[in-house]
Design an enzyme around this catalytic site. Structure first.
Site, PDB file in Angstrom:
ATOM      1  N   GLU A  62       0.776  -0.840   0.349  1.00 43.80           N
ATOM      2  CA  GLU A  62       0.159   0.101  -0.367  1.00 43.80           C
ATOM      3  C   GLU A  62       1.035   1.378   0.157  1.00 43.80           C
ATOM      4  OE1 GLU A  62      -3.080   2.175   2.187  1.00 43.80           O
ATOM      5  OE2 GLU A  62      -3.249   0.452   2.507  1.00 43.80           O
ATOM      6  N   ASP A 116      10.964   6.539  -0.278  1.00 48.97           N
ATOM      7  CA  ASP A 116      10.028   7.361  -1.972  1.00 48.97           C
ATOM      8  C   ASP A 116       9.548   5.863  -2.574  1.00 48.97           C
ATOM      9  OD1 ASP A 116       9.344   7.553  -4.203  1.00 48.97           O
ATOM     10  OD2 ASP A 116      11.212   8.794  -5.439  1.00 48.97           O
ATOM     11  N   ASP A 138      -2.210  11.805  -3.640  1.00 47.47           N
ATOM     12  CA  ASP A 138      -1.979  13.345  -3.665  1.00 47.47           C
ATOM     13  C   ASP A 138      -2.137  13.897  -4.832  1.00 47.47           C
ATOM     14  OD1 ASP A 138      -1.620  16.227  -4.146  1.00 47.47           O
ATOM     15  OD2 ASP A 138       0.274  16.434  -2.385  1.00 47.47           O
TER      16      ASP A 138
END
Length: 233
Positions: A62, A116, A138
């Site tokens: 996830e 990241d 986002d």
């Protein structure tokens, strides 16, 4: 060609890593959790199932789990599945750590990564992951920032490389332009096929969906969530 695009791409992380200062109890819970569950990307594993304290049958990922509501729900529902949660935002990771602290322990089938996600994806072995969830990422709503969206051809190449054939990439968002963007990018990618049996499938939440605080806010503000599922062919 896909391999060349991956090598050429050097992604920068866009967004905040820190928000409100953590309270001492939150900070202590986060430190203890990361000491227990944080992945260190040393030598790549032959099989990511070996990253967990107890044997697991498969591994799911996830990306950007926010406060961890969905991730914790899945970890509880599927104890025989290993979950790797990625969240570079310190306060999101702290919320997950605090929730686990209140529950009194760290699940054996959960590992996390706090940087990241593209680095983790490149580290994982080929065809080693049984599912990827990207839920309410986002949206970068301004058109000039769309290039920053996590769904792009390079990252879909990454997904296709690590996902096992027949596994699923799930994407949820309340932003129409990002939903359309994701549909267009996945339909253009030969490794993915949209799983939709009816015109209303995208409106139906996933099985066992617990909802999230972000989703509840979106609904209050009149935005309609979309739940997309793509098959790795």
């Amino acid at each position: 060609m896909a391999e060349e695009r991956r090598k050429r791409a050097t992604e920068a992380f866009f967004g905040r890593r820190h928000g409100k200062r953590l309270r001492p109890k939150q900070d202590a819970a986060l430190t203890a959790f990361l000491d227990h569950a944080l992945l260190k990307l040393d030598a790549p594993p032959q099989d990511p199932a070996g990253l967990f304290a107890h044997p697991v049958e498969q591994v799911r990922l996830e990306i950007g789990f926010g406060g961890g509501e969905h991730l914790l729900n899945e970890v509880s529902r599927f104890p025989a599945t290993g979950f790797i949660g990625v969240e570079p935002f310190v306060n999101g990771m702290a919320k997950l750590a605090s929730a686990l602290d209140e529950q009194g322990g760290f699940p054996a089938n959960l590992r996390v990564y706090n940087d990241d996600a593209t680095v983790l994806l490149d580290w994982l072995p080929e065809a080693s992951i049984s599912g990827i969830d990207l839920l309410y990422p986002d949206p970068w709503p301004k058109k000039k920032h769309w290039k920053r969206r996590f769904v792009n051809c390079v990252n879909l190449d990454r997904f296709a490389r690590v996902l096992k054939p027949g596994s699923r990439f799930r994407f949820a968002s309340d932003i129409d332009t990002y939903v359309d963007w994701t549909l267009q990018h996945c339909e253009a990618h030969q490794a993915f096929c949209w799983q939709a049996e009816s015109a209303d499938d995208w409106r139906l939440a996933y099985d066992g969906w617990p909802g999230t605080r972000y989703e509840a806010k979106a609904i209050r503000e009149g935005r309609t969530p979309a739940y997309l599922t793509f098959l790795r062919v």
